[in-house]
Design a protein around this motif. Structure first.
Motif, PDB file in Angstrom:
ATOM      1  N   PRO A  78      38.498  36.679  36.097  1.00 16.39           N
ATOM      2  CA  PRO A  78      39.716  35.898  36.313  1.00 16.39           C
ATOM      3  C   PRO A  78      40.219  36.002  37.750  1.00 16.39           C
ATOM      4  O   PRO A  78      39.845  36.912  38.494  1.00 16.39           O
ATOM      5  CB  PRO A  78      40.728  36.540  35.346  1.00 16.39           C
ATOM      6  CG  PRO A  78      39.919  37.340  34.385  1.00 16.39           C
ATOM      7  CD  PRO A  78      38.686  37.762  35.127  1.00 16.39           C
ATOM      8  N   VAL A  79      41.084  35.070  38.101  1.00 18.60           N
ATOM      9  CA  VAL A  79      41.748  35.092  39.406  1.00 18.60           C
ATOM     10  C   VAL A  79      42.728  36.274  39.427  1.00 18.60           C
ATOM     11  O   VAL A  79      43.403  36.550  38.434  1.00 18.60           O
ATOM     12  CB  VAL A  79      42.503  33.768  39.641  1.00 18.60           C
ATOM     13  CG1 VAL A  79      43.301  33.811  40.937  1.00 18.60           C
ATOM     14  CG2 VAL A  79      41.527  32.587  39.632  1.00 18.60           C
ATOM     15  N   TRP A  80      42.775  36.961  40.574  1.00 12.58           N
ATOM     16  CA  TRP A  80      43.731  38.047  40.775  1.00 12.58           C
ATOM     17  C   TRP A  80      44.874  37.555  41.661  1.00 12.58           C
ATOM     18  O   TRP A  80      44.680  36.683  42.507  1.00 12.58           O
ATOM     19  CB  TRP A  80      43.067  39.240  41.469  1.00 12.58           C
ATOM     20  CG  TRP A  80      42.137  40.044  40.610  1.00 12.58           C
ATOM     21  CD1 TRP A  80      40.897  39.665  40.169  1.00 12.58           C
ATOM     22  CD2 TRP A  80      42.349  41.364  40.110  1.00 12.58           C
ATOM     23  NE1 TRP A  80      40.325  40.668  39.423  1.00 12.58           N
ATOM     24  CE2 TRP A  80      41.195  41.738  39.371  1.00 12.58           C
ATOM     25  CE3 TRP A  80      43.399  42.285  40.213  1.00 12.58           C
ATOM     26  CZ2 TRP A  80      41.074  42.978  38.746  1.00 12.58           C
ATOM     27  CZ3 TRP A  80      43.271  43.519  39.593  1.00 12.58           C
ATOM     28  CH2 TRP A  80      42.130  43.850  38.869  1.00 12.58           C
ATOM     29  N   VAL A  81      46.068  38.143  41.479  1.00 15.86           N
ATOM     30  CA  VAL A  81      47.200  37.825  42.352  1.00 15.86           C
ATOM     31  C   VAL A  81      47.914  39.117  42.740  1.00 15.86           C
ATOM     32  O   VAL A  81      47.866  40.104  42.008  1.00 15.86           O
ATOM     33  CB  VAL A  81      48.217  36.870  41.671  1.00 15.86           C
ATOM     34  CG1 VAL A  81      47.617  35.501  41.457  1.00 15.86           C
ATOM     35  CG2 VAL A  81      48.747  37.458  40.366  1.00 15.86           C
ATOM     36  N   TYR A  82      48.553  39.085  43.917  1.00 12.96           N
ATOM     37  CA  TYR A  82      49.399  40.215  44.320  1.00 12.96           C
ATOM     38  C   TYR A  82      50.845  39.769  44.223  1.00 12.96           C
ATOM     39  O   TYR A  82      51.278  38.860  44.923  1.00 12.96           O
ATOM     40  CB  TYR A  82      49.078  40.699  45.736  1.00 12.96           C
ATOM     41  CG  TYR A  82      49.780  42.002  46.059  1.00 12.96           C
ATOM     42  CD1 TYR A  82      49.177  43.219  45.760  1.00 12.96           C
ATOM     43  CD2 TYR A  82      51.057  42.026  46.626  1.00 12.96           C
ATOM     44  CE1 TYR A  82      49.826  44.425  46.020  1.00 12.96           C
ATOM     45  CE2 TYR A  82      51.711  43.222  46.878  1.00 12.96           C
ATOM     46  CZ  TYR A  82      51.084  44.415  46.576  1.00 12.96           C
ATOM     47  OH  TYR A  82      51.727  45.607  46.816  1.00 12.96           O
ATOM     48  N   GLY A 124      29.333  36.396  44.172  1.00 14.67           N
ATOM     49  CA  GLY A 124      29.647  34.982  44.030  1.00 14.67           C
ATOM     50  C   GLY A 124      30.521  34.495  45.173  1.00 14.67           C
ATOM     51  O   GLY A 124      30.882  35.254  46.073  1.00 14.67           O
ATOM     52  N   ASN A 125      30.874  33.214  45.140  1.00 15.24           N
ATOM     53  CA  ASN A 125      31.736  32.636  46.161  1.00 15.24           C
ATOM     54  C   ASN A 125      33.154  33.187  46.025  1.00 15.24           C
ATOM     55  O   ASN A 125      33.617  33.450  44.911  1.00 15.24           O
ATOM     56  CB  ASN A 125      31.775  31.108  46.024  1.00 15.24           C
ATOM     57  CG  ASN A 125      30.389  30.494  46.121  1.00 15.24           C
ATOM     58  OD1 ASN A 125      29.542  30.976  46.871  1.00 15.24           O
ATOM     59  ND2 ASN A 125      30.145  29.438  45.362  1.00 15.24           N
ATOM     60  N   VAL A 160      43.524  35.637  44.853  1.00 21.73           N
ATOM     61  CA  VAL A 160      42.139  36.021  45.142  1.00 21.73           C
ATOM     62  C   VAL A 160      41.194  35.527  44.052  1.00 21.73           C
ATOM     63  O   VAL A 160      41.367  35.849  42.873  1.00 21.73           O
ATOM     64  CB  VAL A 160      42.012  37.564  45.267  1.00 21.73           C
ATOM     65  CG1 VAL A 160      40.571  37.966  45.473  1.00 21.73           C
ATOM     66  CG2 VAL A 160      42.878  38.082  46.405  1.00 21.73           C
ATOM     67  N   ILE A 161      40.200  34.748  44.460  1.00 14.78           N
ATOM     68  CA  ILE A 161      39.108  34.329  43.571  1.00 14.78           C
ATOM     69  C   ILE A 161      37.868  35.108  44.005  1.00 14.78           C
ATOM     70  O   ILE A 161      37.386  34.931  45.124  1.00 14.78           O
ATOM     71  CB  ILE A 161      38.853  32.814  43.688  1.00 14.78           C
ATOM     72  CG1 ILE A 161      40.127  32.031  43.367  1.00 14.78           C
ATOM     73  CG2 ILE A 161      37.703  32.384  42.784  1.00 14.78           C
ATOM     74  CD1 ILE A 161      40.088  30.570  43.783  1.00 14.78           C
ATOM     75  N   ASN A 162      37.364  35.993  43.151  1.00 16.76           N
ATOM     76  CA  ASN A 162      36.210  36.837  43.502  1.00 16.76           C
ATOM     77  C   ASN A 162      34.876  36.208  43.121  1.00 16.76           C
ATOM     78  O   ASN A 162      33.881  36.387  43.814  1.00 16.76           O
ATOM     79  CB  ASN A 162      36.335  38.203  42.834  1.00 16.76           C
ATOM     80  CG  ASN A 162      37.480  39.021  43.407  1.00 16.76           C
ATOM     81  OD1 ASN A 162      37.789  38.904  44.585  1.00 16.76           O
ATOM     82  ND2 ASN A 162      38.118  39.811  42.577  1.00 16.76           N
ATOM     83  N   ASN A 163      34.842  35.487  42.010  1.00 15.92           N
ATOM     84  CA  ASN A 163      33.658  34.767  41.530  1.00 15.92           C
ATOM     85  C   ASN A 163      34.049  34.054  40.241  1.00 15.92           C
ATOM     86  O   ASN A 163      35.188  34.196  39.781  1.00 15.92           O
ATOM     87  CB  ASN A 163      32.462  35.710  41.302  1.00 15.92           C
ATOM     88  CG  ASN A 163      32.816  36.869  40.397  1.00 15.92           C
ATOM     89  OD1 ASN A 163      33.066  36.687  39.209  1.00 15.92           O
ATOM     90  ND2 ASN A 163      32.871  38.076  40.958  1.00 15.92           N
ATOM     91  N   HIS A 164      33.120  33.319  39.642  1.00 20.85           N
ATOM     92  CA  HIS A 164      33.478  32.560  38.440  1.00 20.85           C
ATOM     93  C   HIS A 164      33.434  33.400  37.173  1.00 20.85           C
ATOM     94  O   HIS A 164      33.878  32.954  36.108  1.00 20.85           O
ATOM     95  CB  HIS A 164      32.555  31.337  38.291  1.00 20.85           C
ATOM     96  CG  HIS A 164      31.247  31.628  37.631  1.00 20.85           C
ATOM     97  ND1 HIS A 164      30.214  32.268  38.296  1.00 20.85           N
ATOM     98  CD2 HIS A 164      30.803  31.385  36.366  1.00 20.85           C
ATOM     99  CE1 HIS A 164      29.187  32.395  37.468  1.00 20.85           C
ATOM    100  NE2 HIS A 164      29.518  31.875  36.304  1.00 20.85           N
TER     101      HIS A 164
END
Length: 498
Positions: free
Chosen positions: A152-156, A218-219, A145-149
């Motif tokens: 950091p990127v999240w992972v499950y 954000g994107n 998961v990328i929530n915005n810049h």
């Protein structure tokens, strides 16, 4: 006063630097000769574990030179040429020779293997998804998961749940570029006018992307990974998702072509359970699966035709819906039909009509328990007459404990002639075990009718199935194709347990 606050900030940073870290897990993955170290750590002063990615066979000095090569390569790329490349052309192949010449110039003494590794690194960083590609190669990850810049990127993670990574995308335009690139590969587009996109990677991983200001921070990009090593019945039993006894009962129902609806919330394992049900299919029957995005992986020896829906193009043309495929599948002489998810009235009607005409149907639906399944089916928007539901034999409910991340079978219920649900197996949460809470009446009567057996003969068959499942567990048989071959031998009467 400023000096005090400045000194206090230094003290806080020093405290943070000496806060002990506990390593929860550590392993390596290899991507195109690049060795990546994955370290999952927990700090006492933080609430969420961290997923730390580090490249072990590329030194810091090499990274600096590679960054210089990257900048030089970017300066040479003609953006218009890049945008006009035909979709059938692989961008990575097109620019590989140019990148290789740059690597050779900066690293003249590198051997072929090292050169290939460095070329792959540059391609990954510039023409691929960068370090997101590392996450895509980790078999233990289910979601990226990328929530915005800004964060950091999240992972499950399959073992550790949600984790924060040390990977961060530096700009919103980089996130948008990745979304555009993903869409381009499958003929989709994401723009200011069309800021929502459902797509998939060539590997089958499902992708959803949104653009600012629809997502106000954000994107975003959400990737649900396609499992190359799918869940099987033995994995489910070993993981305590389901009991051996309940699995044997389901096997007997599937063998005798009873239809089953798998329910549960988001991320509860509905599709995984649908995949597990397919482990029990005989090899001499035609199976049609219908999904929005390919997730099911059936044994190779099965007579299986997978089909996918299609969204409309930017002009609103070319859409193929679940209903289109469902109606079409009935003209393909199927013995069994697998459906990704029931959402609308007409889909449910066609499925139930298929059951009435002798087809075995296995599908998923969003509902939290067996009773709620009946409520959902008999009220708008699906709104099916309650007596019509009786053509369905079993409701299997999956659940996920969001605190522990454990996925479990919550209930296995039979459907009565009046369309109600009667629970046979129920999860005892305190004991973390699936327990029998009542005897089957209606499914048992169907099984007696279809097999011609009495109750004692049915119980003997169930005990034989339990024995086979325990034998597969004892022999660590977890591969979907291995299980498919064992089931084939079982159905033709040639299975021998050693």
């Amino acid at each position: 006063m400023p000096d005090y606050y400045q000194n206090q900030q230094i003290v806080n940073q020093q405290k943070k630097s000496v806060t002990p870290e506990i390593s929860l897990d550590r392993y390596k993955i290899k991507i195109n000769d690049i060795v990546v170290d994955i370290n999952i750590v927990m700090r006492e002063d933080e609430a969420t574990p961290k997923y730390i990615v580090s490249l072990t066979n590329i030194s810091d000095t090499t990274k600096i030179i590679l960054e210089k090569i990257r900048q030089e390569f970017i300066s040479r790329i003609d953006i218009k040429e890049l945008e006009n490349i035909d979709e059938s052309v692989d961008i990575r192949d097109k620019f590989q020779a140019e990148i290789r010449s740059l690597i050779t110039r900066y690293f003249p003494s590198a051997n072929e293997q090292t050169t290939n590794m460095l070329v792959n690194y540059i391609i990954q960083e510039n023409l691929g998804l960068g370090k997101i590609e590392i996450l895509l190669k980790d078999v233990f990850l289910e979601e990226i998961v990328i929530n915005n810049h800004n964060e950091p990127v999240w992972v499950y993670h399959k073992k550790h749940g949600w984790l924060i990574t040390n990977i961060k995308l530096v700009t919103e335009s980089k996130i948008r570029h990745y979304a555009t690139m993903i869409g381009r590969d499958v003929g989709k587009e994401i723009t200011t006018l069309n800021p929502l996109m459902d797509a998939h990677l060539k590997t089958g991983d499902r992708v959803n992307a949104t653009l600012y200001p629809i997502s106000s921070k954000g994107n975003t990009i959400t990737i649900r990974k396609f499992s190359t090593d799918p869940w099987t019945i033995t994995k489910f039993i070993r993981d305590k998702t389901i009991s051996v006894e309940a699995a044997a009962f389901i096997w007997f129902a599937v063998q005798n072509e009873l239809s089953i609806l798998v329910a549960g919330g988001t991320g509860s394992g509905k599709t995984s359970m649908l995949n597990v049900l397919s482990n029990f299919f005989p090899p001499n029957q035609r199976i049609i699966s219908i999904e929005d995005t390919r997730e099911l992986v059936l044994p190779m020896n099965l007579h299986w035709v997978p089909m996918e829906t299609r969204l409309p193009n930017p002009e609103g043309k070319g859409e193929i819906t679940m209903l289109d495929l469902l109606v079409n599948s009935l003209r393909m002489r199927p013995d069994r039909i697998l459906v990704g998810e029931i959402r609308r009235q007409r889909e449910a009607q066609v499925l139930l009509e298929a059951m009435h005409t002798g087809h075995s149907v296995y599908a998923t639906i969003h509902a939290n328990n067996a009773e709620e399944v009946v409520v959902r089916l008999t009220n708008p928007p699906i709104d099916i007459p309650k007596p019509m539901i009786s053509s369905l034999s079993l409701i299997l409910v999956q659940s996920r404990n969001r605190r522990t991340g454990k996925r479990r079978t919550l209930q296995l219920a039979e459907v009565t002639p009046t369309g109600d649900a009667k629970v046979i197996y129920q999860l005892n949460v305190a004991k973390d075990s699936l327990e029998k809470v009542s005897n089957s009446e209606y499914v048992l009567e169907k099984l007696k009718l279809y097999t011609g057996w009495n109750e004692a003969e049915i119980n003997n068959d169930l005990q034989q199935k339990i024995k086979i499942l325990n034998w597969m567990l004892a022999n660590n048989i977890e591969d979907v194709n291995q299980i498919g071959l064992i089931m084939a031998k079982y159905y033709i009467g040639k299975l021998v347990l050693y």
